[in-house]
Design an enzyme around this catalytic site. Sequence first.
Site, PDB file in Angstrom:
ATOM      1  N   SER A  92       0.832  -1.208   0.000  1.00  0.00           N
ATOM      2  CA  SER A  92       0.000   0.000   0.000  1.00  0.00           C
ATOM      3  C   SER A  92       0.867   1.260   0.000  1.00  0.00           C
ATOM      4  CB  SER A  92      -0.943  -0.043   1.208  1.00  0.00           C
ATOM      5  OG  SER A  92      -1.897   0.996   1.150  1.00  0.00           O
ATOM      6  N   ASP A 101     -10.122  -2.753  -5.153  1.00  0.00           N
ATOM      7  CA  ASP A 101      -9.270  -1.786  -4.469  1.00  0.00           C
ATOM      8  C   ASP A 101      -9.412  -0.431  -5.161  1.00  0.00           C
ATOM      9  OD1 ASP A 101      -7.235  -0.350  -3.258  1.00  0.00           O
ATOM     10  OD2 ASP A 101      -5.625  -1.728  -3.831  1.00  0.00           O
ATOM     11  N   HIS A 103      -8.207  -4.407  -1.087  1.00  0.00           N
ATOM     12  CA  HIS A 103      -6.955  -3.800  -0.642  1.00  0.00           C
ATOM     13  C   HIS A 103      -6.488  -4.454   0.670  1.00  0.00           C
ATOM     14  CE1 HIS A 103      -4.064  -0.460  -0.520  1.00  0.00           C
ATOM     15  NE2 HIS A 103      -4.195  -0.526   0.794  1.00  0.00           N
TER      16      HIS A 103
END
Length: 314
Positions: free
Chosen positions: A141, A233, A263
């Site tokens: 991320s 996501d 995600h």
Amino acid sequence: MIADAELAQWLDAVRREPETEPLLEELRAERSRARGPEVDVVEDSFVEAEVRIPVRWYRHAGRTRPTVVFVHGGGFVFGDLDSHDRACRRLATLGDVDVVAVAYRLAPEHPAPAGVDDVIAVVQAILGELPTTPLGLAGDSAGGLIAYLAAHRLVAHGTTVEGLLLLNPNADLRLSRASIRTKAHGWGLSTTALHWFIEKWIPDERANADVYSPLELPAAGMPATIVVTSEHDPLHDEGAELAERLEVGGSLVAHHDLPGMVHGFINLDTVSPSARQAGDRILMEFGRHLGTSPGRTAAAARIDSEGERRLHSR
């Protein structure tokens, strides 16, 4: 489609929670997470640089293995050596690598590029300690963005890493791609939260968004990279576009676009069998990639050293 029934149940629980602006104190509150697999040696230490940077080593006994510097996610504002301890243990055991997790400085107290500087300092310290051992960078991320920026700056100064793993990376700090809108709410990461995170990391967003966005940087010459994106996501489209640019630049090893996934899947392995299987496969693949790398020669190690001098005199 959602990857499995367990993930659908998790999403139902997420959607029952009211969506509010994140609170830093809550984000940084300690969370319990199931312990990962055992590793021979797990040791907390520091890298002395401009500041003292906490790191956690995950080492195997016996023969020397490739080393991966792991950069945790957390929207640039939370996460630490414990938040991704399980993921690092999985990477070490499944990938058959040694891992160094980095507790880089967090925003808003330390905005960009502090976190990038910290990761580079750790990489340089490992290059000094293990000059010819294959070295990789992995990030999840926001950590994927930081890992990419660190790799990009290292390459620009002549320093070599053998591999880059980007898990659901943030690549466009302007949040301008379509999935930001189509997956804005109800998938575990909201675009409201993303805007808040980015504002904390780059307070002057209008001036600096392009400076710190991987999609605005040249992709040619980057390390061999595995990119992982997830269907549900909000960061999906920017990650997929980054993979395309890396392919054009000759640096893409693989792009895994996970159907039905959300995600942060790397930390959902105890929730979703599909998330666990996908993570296991990708961590093993990255480890195999580094394991088949010949590592740096003495000449390459010398180039790394020269690059380090240039990097720290910038």
